[in-house]
Design a protein around this motif. Structure first.
Motif, PDB file in Angstrom:
ATOM      1  N   UNK A 133       0.830  -1.299  -0.032  1.00  0.00           N
ATOM      2  CA  UNK A 133      -0.021   0.144   0.171  1.00  0.00           C
ATOM      3  C   UNK A 133       0.905   1.203   0.167  1.00  0.00           C
ATOM      4  N   UNK A 134       0.350   2.359  -0.618  1.00  0.00           N
ATOM      5  CA  UNK A 134       1.277   3.655  -0.686  1.00  0.00           C
ATOM      6  C   UNK A 134       1.185   4.350   1.038  1.00  0.00           C
ATOM      7  N   UNK A 135       1.955   5.122   1.097  1.00  0.00           N
ATOM      8  CA  UNK A 135       2.146   5.842   2.602  1.00  0.00           C
ATOM      9  C   UNK A 135       0.962   6.578   2.842  1.00  0.00           C
ATOM     10  N   UNK A 136       0.370   6.988   1.890  1.00  0.00           N
ATOM     11  CA  UNK A 136      -0.743   7.951   2.265  1.00  0.00           C
ATOM     12  C   UNK A 136      -2.017   6.930   2.558  1.00  0.00           C
ATOM     13  N   UNK A 137      -2.152   5.717   2.579  1.00  0.00           N
ATOM     14  CA  UNK A 137      -3.100   4.596   3.027  1.00  0.00           C
ATOM     15  C   UNK A 137      -2.768   4.496   4.490  1.00  0.00           C
ATOM     16  N   UNK A 138      -1.704   4.567   4.955  1.00  0.00           N
ATOM     17  CA  UNK A 138      -1.291   4.555   6.212  1.00  0.00           C
ATOM     18  C   UNK A 138      -1.294   5.839   7.120  1.00  0.00           C
ATOM     19  N   UNK A 139      -1.520   6.982   6.457  1.00  0.00           N
ATOM     20  CA  UNK A 139      -1.812   8.107   7.051  1.00  0.00           C
ATOM     21  C   UNK A 139      -3.099   8.208   7.410  1.00  0.00           C
ATOM     22  N   UNK A 140      -3.796   7.481   6.458  1.00  0.00           N
ATOM     23  CA  UNK A 140      -5.452   7.678   6.603  1.00  0.00           C
ATOM     24  C   UNK A 140      -5.972   6.745   7.711  1.00  0.00           C
ATOM     25  N   UNK A 141      -5.309   5.510   8.001  1.00  0.00           N
ATOM     26  CA  UNK A 141      -5.672   4.390   8.751  1.00  0.00           C
ATOM     27  C   UNK A 141      -4.463   4.231   9.784  1.00  0.00           C
ATOM     28  N   UNK A 142      -5.075   4.232  10.994  1.00  0.00           N
ATOM     29  CA  UNK A 142      -3.907   3.745  12.032  1.00  0.00           C
ATOM     30  C   UNK A 142      -3.814   2.138  12.015  1.00  0.00           C
ATOM     31  N   UNK A 143      -2.321   2.090  12.090  1.00  0.00           N
ATOM     32  CA  UNK A 143      -1.995   0.638  11.906  1.00  0.00           C
ATOM     33  C   UNK A 143      -2.434  -0.154  12.888  1.00  0.00           C
ATOM     34  N   UNK A 144      -2.421   0.158  14.349  1.00  0.00           N
ATOM     35  CA  UNK A 144      -2.975  -0.646  15.544  1.00  0.00           C
ATOM     36  C   UNK A 144      -4.733  -0.847  15.175  1.00  0.00           C
ATOM     37  N   UNK A 145      -5.490  -0.014  14.523  1.00  0.00           N
ATOM     38  CA  UNK A 145      -6.868  -0.257  14.404  1.00  0.00           C
ATOM     39  C   UNK A 145      -6.914  -1.095  12.859  1.00  0.00           C
ATOM     40  N   UNK A 146      -5.979  -0.675  11.942  1.00  0.00           N
ATOM     41  CA  UNK A 146      -6.017  -1.665  11.040  1.00  0.00           C
ATOM     42  C   UNK A 146      -5.863  -3.162  11.206  1.00  0.00           C
ATOM     43  N   UNK A 147      -5.018  -3.531  11.907  1.00  0.00           N
ATOM     44  CA  UNK A 147      -4.569  -4.970  12.109  1.00  0.00           C
ATOM     45  C   UNK A 147      -5.681  -5.320  13.020  1.00  0.00           C
ATOM     46  N   UNK A 148      -5.929  -4.751  13.903  1.00  0.00           N
ATOM     47  CA  UNK A 148      -6.972  -5.202  14.798  1.00  0.00           C
ATOM     48  C   UNK A 148      -8.392  -5.612  14.175  1.00  0.00           C
ATOM     49  N   UNK A 149      -8.680  -4.461  13.264  1.00  0.00           N
ATOM     50  CA  UNK A 149      -9.833  -4.599  12.252  1.00  0.00           C
ATOM     51  C   UNK A 149      -9.907  -5.921  11.630  1.00  0.00           C
ATOM     52  N   UNK A 150      -8.746  -6.089  10.677  1.00  0.00           N
ATOM     53  CA  UNK A 150      -8.612  -7.087   9.844  1.00  0.00           C
ATOM     54  C   UNK A 150      -8.444  -8.550  10.656  1.00  0.00           C
ATOM     55  N   UNK A 151      -7.942  -8.469  11.797  1.00  0.00           N
ATOM     56  CA  UNK A 151      -7.966  -9.839  12.923  1.00  0.00           C
ATOM     57  C   UNK A 151      -9.445  -9.971  12.996  1.00  0.00           C
ATOM     58  N   UNK A 152      -9.922  -9.094  13.353  1.00  0.00           N
ATOM     59  CA  UNK A 152     -11.651  -9.296  14.048  1.00  0.00           C
ATOM     60  C   UNK A 152     -12.415  -9.728  12.590  1.00  0.00           C
ATOM     61  N   UNK A 153     -12.297  -9.103  11.535  1.00  0.00           N
ATOM     62  CA  UNK A 153     -13.104  -9.438  10.174  1.00  0.00           C
ATOM     63  C   UNK A 153     -12.734 -10.874   9.895  1.00  0.00           C
ATOM     64  N   UNK A 154     -11.492 -11.120   9.796  1.00  0.00           N
ATOM     65  CA  UNK A 154     -10.933 -12.465   9.268  1.00  0.00           C
ATOM     66  C   UNK A 154     -11.658 -13.651  10.445  1.00  0.00           C
ATOM     67  N   UNK A 155     -11.623 -13.351  11.693  1.00  0.00           N
ATOM     68  CA  UNK A 155     -12.189 -14.324  12.544  1.00  0.00           C
ATOM     69  C   UNK A 155     -13.832 -14.569  12.248  1.00  0.00           C
ATOM     70  N   UNK A 156     -14.453 -13.225  12.189  1.00  0.00           N
ATOM     71  CA  UNK A 156     -15.790 -13.437  12.064  1.00  0.00           C
ATOM     72  C   UNK A 156     -16.115 -14.016  10.660  1.00  0.00           C
ATOM     73  N   UNK A 157     -15.672 -13.904   9.633  1.00  0.00           N
ATOM     74  CA  UNK A 157     -15.694 -14.491   8.349  1.00  0.00           C
ATOM     75  C   UNK A 157     -15.491 -16.022   8.534  1.00  0.00           C
ATOM     76  N   UNK A 158     -14.392 -16.169   9.231  1.00  0.00           N
ATOM     77  CA  UNK A 158     -13.914 -17.699   9.460  1.00  0.00           C
ATOM     78  C   UNK A 158     -15.325 -18.425  10.161  1.00  0.00           C
ATOM     79  N   UNK A 159     -15.525 -17.862  11.300  1.00  0.00           N
ATOM     80  CA  UNK A 159     -16.722 -18.573  11.906  1.00  0.00           C
ATOM     81  C   UNK A 159     -17.766 -18.662  11.194  1.00  0.00           C
ATOM     82  N   UNK A 160     -18.227 -17.730  10.450  1.00  0.00           N
ATOM     83  CA  UNK A 160     -19.526 -17.750   9.623  1.00  0.00           C
ATOM     84  C   UNK A 160     -19.457 -18.877   8.523  1.00  0.00           C
TER      85      UNK A 160
END
Length: 607
Positions: A133-160
């Protein structure tokens, strides 16, 4: 009233757009579609087999019981039972359970394998995208929130994928099958049941959700009150210094008063909910049983007792299924939202898509900024660089100095093509950088930052990060040139020493020298030093500066300096203010300039 910190809740509403984006997940299921289809066959078979269970159980409970009115004695009851029939039904139930368990086993195993393979592919693609991803993407999205969001999304899809979808359709099959059976048995009793039990079950679900919402609100306020305790005790010095003990006590009391009111309200509704369950839901079941018994006894009986018990079993099964449907559907809605989030990331444009240059000719290191202006996409009203021009010949050392916000670090980012100039051109060896392959360009540049990030692993692994596949001899040589060999050798495990999370086991000077060794190993044509010694003590600065002098030999070097003493030997110093170059020259030339910006900066540091 004291309000807890707002938290966004994922109330996903199914829209045409969100469903269309969520459908993209089927492209990941496509390679395993045959296996997935077999899993669905086992799901239908196991669910269909499950429909026979309440029927047979009802037949077992009502098999060959005496139909006379009155209460028979134990002896009469035993004499009226056909044991062979009961044994046959019981045996059929056992066989059914074995068949259903086999079907369920294969369904679970197949869905798990398909889900895990699908999630592996999604994880791979999501991480591949994130890394590019370009650096501007990480300016718009905080890394901590991004990784937490992806982990939660993947877990939810996995269980579904693994359980929720299968369970949802299993409950649908049970409900449809139950309605068909009870309608065949007695359409009159079925109408009574459908008018009561499902309605009561749905009301119970809505009631339960409302109570959970109240409990969650109380938990949020409880977290707020705990935060008040933590803040008060951690900042007890300030509390006492400003004599604000009474203020903090009042603040805490207000919080716990709100918690008390919410919990009492929740308790009142819970009591009402329990009363509702006891009176209405169980009352509805009793009413159905009462009606059914009237249809099974007496000379005008129209319903077989076995069928009646099967009816009751189907009613219980259907009520449980109806109660579980809303939560399963809500989970599937959230999974649609989670899939949409992931698909948005996976379909984002990466740097390779944005920067399409393909040139891979040798890079010698002649760098030029020609009338470059730049602003960040989020701050188009603020120009960080303003018509900036400078040149650096191969092997020259160029330093940038100036106050914070002058644009120095932005120049470092543009040199590495993290961002492109808003206007003007940036050329290397006379060629616009947009023509070069991004990977090729960055393979010829290296950065030694102020805040060094080391990765978990050994010191050797972190040095080798500069050149994958480097030999041990090359790593040792780079460590010696970076003045890092002695301190590395002093550790019991030497180069195999674990650096800890983000290099926590090492001092700032040690981390800087490992970063320099990493850059030496890469052997870049263009070197960028971003205030590499500003946070070090005098002894560490001397060792690091010696290592940097070794690193800068025969390389085009750009030094962003905080301490002016570190740039006295560079070829050119560019003094910046508000994105512009206001002074230019060597250290000796600029230090002797009357009322010069550089001279004033130097004077302030000396004093």
């Amino acid at each position: 009233m004291l309000k807890p910190k707002n938290k966004k809740k994922d109330r996903v509403k199914l829209s045409k757009e969100s469903v269309q984006k969520a459908k993209r997940i089927f492209s990941y299921l496509k390679p395993y579609r045959l296996y997935f289809f077999i899993g669905w066959i086992f799901l239908v078979l196991s669910s269909s087999a499950g429909l026979f269970f309440p029927y047979l159980l009802g037949q077992l409970l009502g098999s060959d019981l005496p139909s006379e009115t009155g209460t028979p004695s134990n002896q009469e009851l035993l004499e009226g039972i056909d044991l062979n029939n009961i044994n046959s039904v019981a045996l059929a139930l056992l066989v059914l359970l074995v068949i259903q368990s086999v079907f369920s086993f294969f369904r679970v195993v197949i869905f798990t394998q398909v889900t895990e393979k699908t999630m592996r592919d999604i994880r791979k693609d999501a991480f591949d995208k994130l890394v590019y991803m370009p650096m501007d993407f990480f300016n718009k999205n905080k890394v901590g929130e991004l990784t937490g969001r992806i982990a939660a999304d993947i877990t939810l899809i996995q269980d579904t994928l693994r359980t929720t979808i299968a369970e949802f359709f299993r409950q649908i099959i049970i409900i449809i099958g139950s309605i068909i059976f009870i309608t065949i048995v007695s359409w009159k009793l079925a109408l009574i049941m459908l008018a009561t039990v499902p309605v009561m079950a749905l009301i119970a679900v809505i009631f339960g959700r409302f109570i959970r919402k109240l409990s969650k609100k109380a938990q949020d306020y409880s977290a707020t009150s705990n935060a008040i305790i933590e803040e008060s005790l951690m900042g007890i010095t300030n509390v006492k210094t400003f004599t604000n003990e009474a203020f903090m006590i009042a603040k805490y009391r207000k919080s716990i008063e709100t918690i008390k009111k919410l919990n009492i309200k929740s308790g009142n509704w819970r009591g009402l909910f329990i009363s509702f369950i006891i009176t209405c839901l169980f009352g509805a079941i009793i009413f159905i049983i009462w009606q059914g018994l009237h249809m099974t006894v007496g000379p005008d009986a129209t319903l077989d007792k076995g069928d009646f018990f099967s009816f009751v079993m189907f009613t219980v099964f259907m009520g449980a299924s109806i109660g579980s449907i809303p939560d399963l559907y809500a989970t599937m809605q959230k999974a649609v939202g989670a899939t949409e989030h992931l698909m948005n990331i996976i379909t984002e444009e990466t740097e390779e898509m944005i920067h399409t240059g393909t040139k891979t000719t040798p890079i010698h290191g002649d760098v030029a900024f020609n009338d470059v202006s730049f602003f960040y996409p989020q701050r188009k009203d603020f120009k960080v660089l303003d018509h900036l021009s400078f040149t650096a010949k191969k092997g020259e050392k160029i330093a940038f100095v100036g106050a914070s916000g002058a644009g120095k670090s932005t120049i470092a980012s543009i040199l590495q093509r993290f961002y492109s100039p808003t206007s003007g051109t940036y050329t290397i060896d006379g060629t616009d950088v947009s023509e070069f392959s991004l990977n090729h360009l960055r393979s010829h540049t290296a950065l030694v930052p102020q805040e060094v990030i080391l990765f978990s692993g050994s010191i050797k692994d972190n040095i080798r990060f500069g050149k994958q596949g480097a030999t041990d001899e090359e790593i040792i040589s780079a460590a010696k040139k970076a003045n890092a060999f002695d301190f590395i050798s002093s550790f019991p495990d030497g180069f195999e020493t674990e650096v800890g999370d983000r290099g926590i086991q090492l001092s700032g000077g040690q981390k800087q020298r490992i970063a320099i060794a990493r850059a030496i190993l890469k052997d870049p044509t263009i070197l960028i030093l971003d205030e590499a010694t500003s946070a070090l003590d005098t002894e560490s600065e001397r060792l690091v500066q010696d290592a940097l002098d070794n690193l800068m030999e025969n390389r085009t070097s750009f030094i962003i300096a905080h301490r002016l003493s570190t740039i006295r030997k560079v070829d050119t110093i560019l003094v910046m203010e508000h994105g512009k170059i206001v002074e230019k020259g060597t250290h000796d030339e600029l230090i002797n300039k009357v009322d010069g910006v550089y001279a004033n900066l130097n004077e302030m540091q000396l004093n």
